[in-house]
Design an enzyme around this catalytic site. Structure first.
Site, PDB file in Angstrom:
ATOM      1  N   GLY A   1       0.805  -1.216   0.000  1.00  0.00           N
ATOM      2  CA  GLY A   1       0.000   0.000   0.000  1.00  0.00           C
ATOM      3  C   GLY A   1       0.834   1.259   0.000  1.00  0.00           C
TER       4      GLY A   1
ATOM      5  CG  ASP B   1      25.052   6.579 -13.056  1.00  0.00           C
ATOM      6  OD1 ASP B   1      24.670   5.794 -12.153  1.00  0.00           O
ATOM      7  OD2 ASP B   1      24.582   6.565 -14.219  1.00  0.00           O
TER       8      ASP B   1
ATOM      9  CB  SER C   1      22.034  -0.233 -19.673  1.00  0.00           C
ATOM     10  OG  SER C   1      22.182   0.616 -18.557  1.00  0.00           O
TER      11      SER C   1
ATOM     12  CG  HIS D   1      22.507   3.781 -15.586  1.00  0.00           C
ATOM     13  ND1 HIS D   1      22.502   4.944 -14.852  1.00  0.00           N
ATOM     14  CD2 HIS D   1      21.220   3.367 -15.635  1.00  0.00           C
ATOM     15  CE1 HIS D   1      21.263   5.207 -14.453  1.00  0.00           C
ATOM     16  NE2 HIS D   1      20.463   4.261 -14.915  1.00  0.00           N
TER      17      HIS D   1
HETATM   18 ZN    ZN Z   1      18.835   7.604 -11.773  1.00  0.00          ZN
HETATM   19 ZN    ZN Z   2      18.205   8.382 -14.978  1.00  0.00          ZN
END
Ligand code: ZN
Ligand code: ZN
Length: 563
Positions: free
Chosen positions: A56, A203, A374, A376
């Protein structure tokens, strides 16, 4: 959850603090605070989708207490790109703290749509920037730098502070052939390396992947292959925010003489925004409404839809269950899931794939076909960025703990001394002078569980109740008691949900009623007049009985009426 308070120990003009409020040790809810003297800037304010056991709960956002406690210092929120894990918490932050939001055109286009849903569009100052723009926010000079990623118009940040330069990549991959030809601005990133960068945040999502991430254009070949072979209708499911992917699907559709139908609220809304802002190009008489589906022969349509993650209410899920108003799957249909199977969603997605096959469709997805790449950077790209920036200090961000470890290993490999690499935690304060770095304690941080649009977090105890209901079901005991005499005038009636009394014999049900009556008999009349005492006793007795007989622990809810 970290619950240590509150302000970092020192904060003179000669130090810079970097404090991640989210995105460290988890995929999602990315948000990083930079603080210098009397100024704070915030990079991104993202959400995280809940684990399946957070029943929920719609979304999870970072705890922004630290920003609220220092509200007069906060100059702006800078958004790197419009993915939910970077913008999703923005409405919840802006409701508490009205500060300007900086982003590129498409990023702000998507944000505006989101703010409208929360009635915040009129009260929020949105400032549009372009790559290479430089803005001043207190003691921070911020330059926006183009990156490539699985969403259009992403940027990284080059930030000049009195202490030194900070570079933040946002999410990125190095795509040498992006669909819109807007290549990553490696030259500007390299300039930051040449001028000298104190801290680099990068990242880590794909830091476990070897080699290079494929260019978005590679997907086109996979799609062309499928379009070439398909004789019937084609459905492609993908993320609504991946405008480049949608563009490629449209391009291939046009090439094969197929009309395009967009399906799903966010798919249509995002395409509309991207079209208006010039980020998506659709030839005339190509995009049709779903109602027009029946007007076209099977081999002349493509449906682009949301629902690639098996979301319960999505169009694709409804199609798979044969519940879609305009589209019934039939033999000859081809379904393409042009998206990542996000861990946690795999079971839902696999179930849908099985249903689609059962209805006679051909299904292509990530693991069996080249229909997704991807967004990334993989190891080689991450090393390249580390080499370009050559920072003094390195903080891997955006990733689970293992991704952060992989990324620091890469940093070590390219020659950054181990003692200059910091794997931090959400809420941890990293303090920098122009020559040194130290861990300087923690600020309040954590995860806020959000139910619907409310800014109130869902309490832990509510989640626990919901989990209990889902796993063990509920037994409701309805009983009317005469207040004065304590006599049972009606009931007990037993109702159960998610807990099977039906399977059990009538005898068992009778026994349950007996347990309730026996419990009441043992109570003095005065106590029976107190419904809270009665519920307590009934609950306790039934809990013991059901556990002993059935080894189950349903939630027991006595409903006692006094007459
Ligand atoms: Zn992100
Ligand atoms: Zn992103």
């Amino acid at each position: 959850m970290t619950e240590v308070s509150t302000t970092p120990e020192t904060s003179s003009a000669a130090t810079l603090s970097i404090i991640p409020l989210g995105g460290i040790g988890e995929i999602g809810m990315n948000s990083t605070v930079l603080e210098c003297g009397e100024d704070i800037i915030v990079i991104d304010a993202g959400l995280m989708f809940p684990d399946p056991e957070m029943l929920g709960v719609d979304i999870v956002i970072p705890d922004f207490t630290y920003l609220l406690e220092n509200r007069r210092k906060v100059r702006a929120v800078l958004i790197t790109h419009a993915h939910e894990d970077h913008i999703g918490a923005l409405p919840f932050l802006l409701k508490e703290l009205n500060v300007p939001v900086y982003g590129t055109r498409l990023t702000l286009g998507f944000i505006k749509d989101k703010l409208k849903e929360h009635d915040l569009d009129a009260s929020t100052e949105l400032v549009t920037v372009k790559p290479r723009d430089v803005i001043e926010l207190g003691c921070f000079r911020v330059e926006f730098i183009r990156v490539t990623h699985s969403i259009v118009d992403g940027v990284g940040l080059g930030i000049t502070t009195p202490v030194g330069r900070v570079v933040h990549t946002g999410d990125f991959k190095i795509d040498p052939t992006p669909v819109d030809n807007e290549v990553m601005d490696l030259r500007t990133f390299a300039e930051y390396g040449d001028k000298g960068t104190l801290v680099f945040l990068s990242d880590s999502t794909n830091a476990g992947q070897g080699g290079y991430t494929f260019s978005e254009k590679e997907v086109r070949r996979g799609l062309e292959d499928i379009f070439h072979k398909s004789k019937g209708r084609i459905v492609v499911a993908t993320f609504a925010s991946n405008i480049h992917r949608v563009q490629q699907i449209i391009d291939v559709a046009v090439m094969h003489g197929r009309k395009v139908i967009l399906n799903g609220r966010s798919m249509i809304a995002n395409a509309q925004i991207a079209l208006e802002l010039g980020y998506l190009k659709i030839p005339a008489d190509t995009w049709h409404k779903i109602e027009a589906l029946k007007n076209f022969p099977d081999d002349q349509v493509v449906l682009i839809t949301t629902g690639s993650q098996g979301e319960p209410m999505s169009a694709l899920t409804r199609m798979a269950a044969n519940e879609h108003k305009h589209f019934q799957i039939k033999k000859g249909d081809t379904i393409v899931l042009s998206s990542k199977m996000i861990p946690g969603n795999e079971r839902a997605i696999t179930r849908i794939i099985n249903h689609l096959f059962k209805h006679g469709a051909e299904v292509f997805y990530e693991k069996v076909s080249e229909v997704h790449v991807s967004g990334h950077a993989s190891k080689e790209e991450l090393k390249l960025m580390l080499n370009l920036i050559r920072p003094v200090f390195f903080i891997p961000v955006h990733g689970e703990y293992r991704h952060l470890v992989y990324h620091s290993q890469l940093a070590k490999k390219v020659g950054i001394p181990e003692e200059n690499i910091f794997i931090v935690s959400d809420g941890e304060v990293m303090e920098f002078t122009n020559a040194a770095a130290r861990r300087a304690g923690f600020v309040t941080s954590g995860r806020l569980l959000i139910d619907g649009k409310s800014t109130e977090g869902v309490e832990r105890v509510v989640i626990r109740d919901r989990m209990k209901l889902a796993h063990d079901g509920v037994v409701i005991v309805i009983l009317a008691i005469e207040k004065l005499s304590g006599r049972v005038v009606s009931g007990p009636d037993i109702v159960s949900r998610g807990f099977v009394f039906e399977d059990a014999s009538q005898e068992l049900l009778a026994e349950v009623k007996d347990v309730v009556m026996d419990t009441l008999t043992l109570m003095i009349p005065e106590a029976k007049g107190d419904w809270s005492l009665v519920s307590d006793r009934v609950r306790g007795a039934l809990k013991k009985f059901i556990n002993k007989r059935l080894e189950r622990r349903p939630m027991i809810l006595p409903v006692i009426m006094e007459v």
